[in-house]
Design a protein around this motif. Structure first.
Motif, PDB file in Angstrom:
ATOM      1  N   ASP A  94      -0.875  53.114-153.351  1.00  0.00           N
ATOM      2  CA  ASP A  94      -0.084  52.252-154.491  1.00  0.00           C
ATOM      3  C   ASP A  94      -0.065  50.384-153.867  1.00  0.00           C
ATOM      4  O   ASP A  94      -0.224  49.876-153.298  1.00  0.00           O
ATOM      5  N   LYS A  95       0.487  49.669-154.885  1.00  0.00           N
ATOM      6  CA  LYS A  95       1.278  48.230-154.626  1.00  0.00           C
ATOM      7  C   LYS A  95       1.814  47.296-154.091  1.00  0.00           C
ATOM      8  O   LYS A  95       1.312  46.457-153.305  1.00  0.00           O
ATOM      9  N   HIS A  96       2.880  48.547-153.663  1.00  0.00           N
ATOM     10  CA  HIS A  96       3.778  48.018-152.751  1.00  0.00           C
ATOM     11  C   HIS A  96       2.286  48.170-151.081  1.00  0.00           C
ATOM     12  O   HIS A  96       3.021  47.141-149.744  1.00  0.00           O
ATOM     13  N   ALA A  97       2.068  50.027-150.690  1.00  0.00           N
ATOM     14  CA  ALA A  97       1.421  49.417-149.249  1.00  0.00           C
ATOM     15  C   ALA A  97       0.472  48.696-149.631  1.00  0.00           C
ATOM     16  O   ALA A  97       0.202  47.933-148.251  1.00  0.00           O
ATOM     17  N   ILE A  98      -0.810  48.253-150.559  1.00  0.00           N
ATOM     18  CA  ILE A  98      -1.405  47.491-150.381  1.00  0.00           C
ATOM     19  C   ILE A  98      -0.906  45.911-149.906  1.00  0.00           C
ATOM     20  O   ILE A  98      -1.451  45.574-148.278  1.00  0.00           O
ATOM     21  N   ALA A  99       0.401  45.674-150.306  1.00  0.00           N
ATOM     22  CA  ALA A  99       0.871  44.429-149.984  1.00  0.00           C
ATOM     23  C   ALA A  99       1.560  45.087-148.502  1.00  0.00           C
ATOM     24  O   ALA A  99       1.265  43.477-147.658  1.00  0.00           O
ATOM     25  N   TRP A 100       2.390  45.909-148.057  1.00  0.00           N
ATOM     26  CA  TRP A 100       2.543  45.378-146.304  1.00  0.00           C
ATOM     27  C   TRP A 100       1.168  45.669-146.174  1.00  0.00           C
ATOM     28  O   TRP A 100       1.328  45.341-144.790  1.00  0.00           O
ATOM     29  N   ALA A 101       0.299  46.498-146.390  1.00  0.00           N
ATOM     30  CA  ALA A 101      -1.005  46.671-145.278  1.00  0.00           C
ATOM     31  C   ALA A 101      -1.083  44.800-144.841  1.00  0.00           C
ATOM     32  O   ALA A 101      -1.950  44.694-143.736  1.00  0.00           O
ATOM     33  N   GLU A 102      -1.413  43.993-146.307  1.00  0.00           N
ATOM     34  CA  GLU A 102      -2.265  42.914-146.446  1.00  0.00           C
ATOM     35  C   GLU A 102      -0.716  41.445-145.306  1.00  0.00           C
ATOM     36  O   GLU A 102      -1.483  41.030-144.181  1.00  0.00           O
ATOM     37  N   ARG A 103      -0.074  42.073-145.130  1.00  0.00           N
ATOM     38  CA  ARG A 103       1.173  41.615-144.481  1.00  0.00           C
ATOM     39  C   ARG A 103       0.939  42.279-142.864  1.00  0.00           C
ATOM     40  O   ARG A 103       1.057  41.751-141.870  1.00  0.00           O
ATOM     41  N   ARG A 104       0.334  43.326-142.963  1.00  0.00           N
ATOM     42  CA  ARG A 104       0.584  43.893-141.348  1.00  0.00           C
ATOM     43  C   ARG A 104      -0.680  43.628-140.411  1.00  0.00           C
ATOM     44  O   ARG A 104      -0.419  43.012-139.608  1.00  0.00           O
ATOM     45  N   ARG A 105      -1.592  42.773-141.681  1.00  0.00           N
ATOM     46  CA  ARG A 105      -3.020  42.709-141.232  1.00  0.00           C
ATOM     47  C   ARG A 105      -2.919  41.430-140.563  1.00  0.00           C
ATOM     48  O   ARG A 105      -3.446  40.630-139.170  1.00  0.00           O
ATOM     49  N   ILE A 106      -1.754  40.296-141.481  1.00  0.00           N
ATOM     50  CA  ILE A 106      -1.583  38.916-141.012  1.00  0.00           C
ATOM     51  C   ILE A 106      -1.084  38.531-139.846  1.00  0.00           C
ATOM     52  O   ILE A 106      -0.968  37.944-138.298  1.00  0.00           O
ATOM     53  N   ARG A 107       0.301  39.521-139.175  1.00  0.00           N
ATOM     54  CA  ARG A 107       1.209  39.657-138.177  1.00  0.00           C
ATOM     55  C   ARG A 107       0.555  40.350-136.930  1.00  0.00           C
ATOM     56  O   ARG A 107       0.584  39.232-136.473  1.00  0.00           O
ATOM     57  N   ASP A 108      -0.980  41.202-137.356  1.00  0.00           N
ATOM     58  CA  ASP A 108      -1.469  41.438-135.769  1.00  0.00           C
ATOM     59  C   ASP A 108      -2.756  40.128-135.839  1.00  0.00           C
ATOM     60  O   ASP A 108      -2.704  39.655-134.546  1.00  0.00           O
ATOM     61  N   LYS A 109      -2.859  39.328-137.309  1.00  0.00           N
ATOM     62  CA  LYS A 109      -3.856  38.240-136.726  1.00  0.00           C
ATOM     63  C   LYS A 109      -3.334  37.480-135.430  1.00  0.00           C
ATOM     64  O   LYS A 109      -3.772  36.471-134.986  1.00  0.00           O
ATOM     65  N   GLN A 110      -1.968  37.149-135.948  1.00  0.00           N
ATOM     66  CA  GLN A 110      -0.719  35.875-135.611  1.00  0.00           C
ATOM     67  C   GLN A 110      -0.521  37.045-134.269  1.00  0.00           C
ATOM     68  O   GLN A 110      -1.117  35.581-133.378  1.00  0.00           O
ATOM     69  N   LYS A 111      -0.421  37.431-133.761  1.00  0.00           N
ATOM     70  CA  LYS A 111      -0.510  38.041-132.545  1.00  0.00           C
ATOM     71  C   LYS A 111      -1.311  37.539-131.426  1.00  0.00           C
ATOM     72  O   LYS A 111      -1.001  37.406-130.401  1.00  0.00           O
ATOM     73  N   ALA A 112      -2.220  38.435-131.808  1.00  0.00           N
ATOM     74  CA  ALA A 112      -3.523  38.251-131.123  1.00  0.00           C
ATOM     75  C   ALA A 112      -4.270  36.869-130.730  1.00  0.00           C
ATOM     76  O   ALA A 112      -3.617  35.461-130.740  1.00  0.00           O
TER      77      ALA A 112
END
Length: 112
Positions: A94-112
Protein backbone atom coordinates in the motif's frame (compact mmCIF):
# COMPACT_ATOMS: atom_id res chain seq x y z
CA UNK A 1 -0.60 -1.51 -12.05
CA UNK A 2 -0.05 -2.58 -8.46
CA UNK A 3 3.16 -2.37 -6.46
CA UNK A 4 4.43 -5.77 -5.24
CA UNK A 5 7.30 -7.14 -3.22
CA UNK A 6 8.46 -10.74 -3.47
CA UNK A 7 10.96 -12.29 -1.07
CA UNK A 8 12.22 -15.77 -1.86
CA UNK A 9 14.68 -18.22 -0.36
CA UNK A 10 16.89 -20.29 -2.65
CA UNK A 11 18.46 -23.64 -1.78
CA UNK A 12 21.86 -23.15 -0.04
CA UNK A 13 23.58 -25.88 -2.09
CA UNK A 14 23.40 -23.78 -5.29
CA UNK A 15 26.56 -22.23 -6.69
CA UNK A 16 26.89 -18.47 -7.24
CA UNK A 17 26.35 -18.95 -10.98
CA UNK A 18 23.19 -20.99 -10.42
CA UNK A 19 21.84 -18.35 -8.04
CA UNK A 20 22.53 -15.52 -10.50
CA UNK A 21 20.94 -17.54 -13.32
CA UNK A 22 17.82 -18.25 -11.23
CA UNK A 23 17.40 -14.62 -10.14
CA UNK A 24 17.89 -13.41 -13.73
CA UNK A 25 15.39 -15.99 -15.05
CA UNK A 26 12.62 -14.73 -12.78
CA UNK A 27 13.48 -11.09 -13.32
CA UNK A 28 13.20 -11.72 -17.08
CA UNK A 29 9.92 -13.57 -16.45
CA UNK A 30 8.46 -10.50 -14.76
CA UNK A 31 9.82 -7.98 -17.26
CA UNK A 32 8.54 -10.04 -20.21
CA UNK A 33 5.05 -9.76 -18.73
CA UNK A 34 5.18 -5.99 -18.39
CA UNK A 35 6.64 -5.56 -14.91
CA UNK A 36 8.78 -2.55 -14.06
CA UNK A 37 11.48 -3.48 -11.56
CA UNK A 38 11.76 -0.90 -8.78
CA UNK A 39 14.47 -2.62 -6.72
CA UNK A 40 16.36 -5.90 -6.41
CA UNK A 41 18.22 -6.89 -3.28
CA UNK A 42 20.48 -9.83 -2.53
CA UNK A 43 20.37 -10.40 1.22
CA UNK A 44 22.84 -13.29 0.99
CA UNK A 45 23.06 -16.54 2.92
CA UNK A 46 21.07 -16.40 6.16
CA UNK A 47 20.28 -18.89 8.87
CA UNK A 48 16.66 -20.04 8.90
CA UNK A 49 14.49 -19.92 12.01
CA UNK A 50 13.58 -23.56 11.42
CA UNK A 51 14.72 -26.28 9.02
CA UNK A 52 13.14 -26.29 5.57
CA UNK A 53 13.75 -29.42 3.46
CA UNK A 54 16.38 -30.42 6.05
CA UNK A 55 18.33 -27.21 5.33
CA UNK A 56 19.24 -24.73 8.06
CA UNK A 57 20.15 -21.79 5.78
CA UNK A 58 19.19 -20.27 2.45
CA UNK A 59 19.95 -17.46 0.02
CA UNK A 60 17.46 -14.61 0.41
CA UNK A 61 16.48 -12.28 -2.44
CA UNK A 62 13.95 -9.47 -2.74
CA UNK A 63 12.21 -8.11 -5.85
CA UNK A 64 10.15 -4.92 -5.70
CA UNK A 65 8.17 -4.19 -8.85
CA UNK A 66 4.99 -2.82 -10.37
CA UNK A 67 2.83 -5.09 -12.53
CA UNK A 68 -0.77 -6.05 -13.24
CA UNK A 69 -2.25 -8.49 -10.74
CA UNK A 70 -2.77 -11.26 -13.33
CA UNK A 71 1.00 -11.86 -13.49
CA UNK A 72 1.37 -12.90 -9.83
CA UNK A 73 -0.36 -16.28 -10.10
CA UNK A 74 1.77 -17.51 -13.05
CA UNK A 75 4.90 -16.29 -11.22
CA UNK A 76 4.02 -18.26 -8.10
CA UNK A 77 3.21 -21.35 -10.19
CA UNK A 78 6.73 -21.14 -11.64
CA UNK A 79 8.16 -20.80 -8.11
CA UNK A 80 6.33 -23.95 -7.03
CA UNK A 81 7.62 -25.88 -10.05
CA UNK A 82 11.25 -24.86 -9.51
CA UNK A 83 13.06 -27.08 -6.99
CA UNK A 84 15.66 -24.37 -6.32
CA UNK A 85 13.06 -22.39 -4.33
CA UNK A 86 12.54 -23.29 -0.70
CA UNK A 87 10.01 -20.56 0.18
CA UNK A 88 8.57 -17.38 -1.32
CA UNK A 89 6.18 -14.64 -0.29
CA UNK A 90 4.55 -12.02 -2.52
CA UNK A 91 2.69 -9.07 -1.03
CA UNK A 92 0.96 -6.07 -2.56
CA UNK A 93 2.26 -2.85 -1.04
CA UNK A 94 0.00 0.00 0.00
CA UNK A 95 1.08 3.64 -0.09
CA UNK A 96 2.57 3.48 3.41
CA UNK A 97 4.61 0.36 2.64
CA UNK A 98 5.86 1.91 -0.61
CA UNK A 99 7.03 5.02 1.28
CA UNK A 100 8.69 2.87 3.95
CA UNK A 101 10.48 0.75 1.31
CA UNK A 102 11.78 3.93 -0.36
CA UNK A 103 13.09 5.27 2.96
CA UNK A 104 14.75 1.90 3.68
CA UNK A 105 16.49 1.90 0.28
CA UNK A 106 17.78 5.45 0.83
CA UNK A 107 18.99 4.56 4.34
CA UNK A 108 20.77 1.45 3.05
CA UNK A 109 22.51 3.46 0.30
CA UNK A 110 23.73 5.98 2.87
CA UNK A 111 25.16 3.20 5.04
CA UNK A 112 27.03 1.70 2.08
Amino acid sequence: MNHYETVFILNPVLSDDQIKETVQKYEDFLVSRGAKMVAKEDWGLKKLAYAIQNKKSGFYHLFEYTVDGEVINPLEVEFRRDERFMRYLTVRLDKHAIAWAERRRIRDKQKA
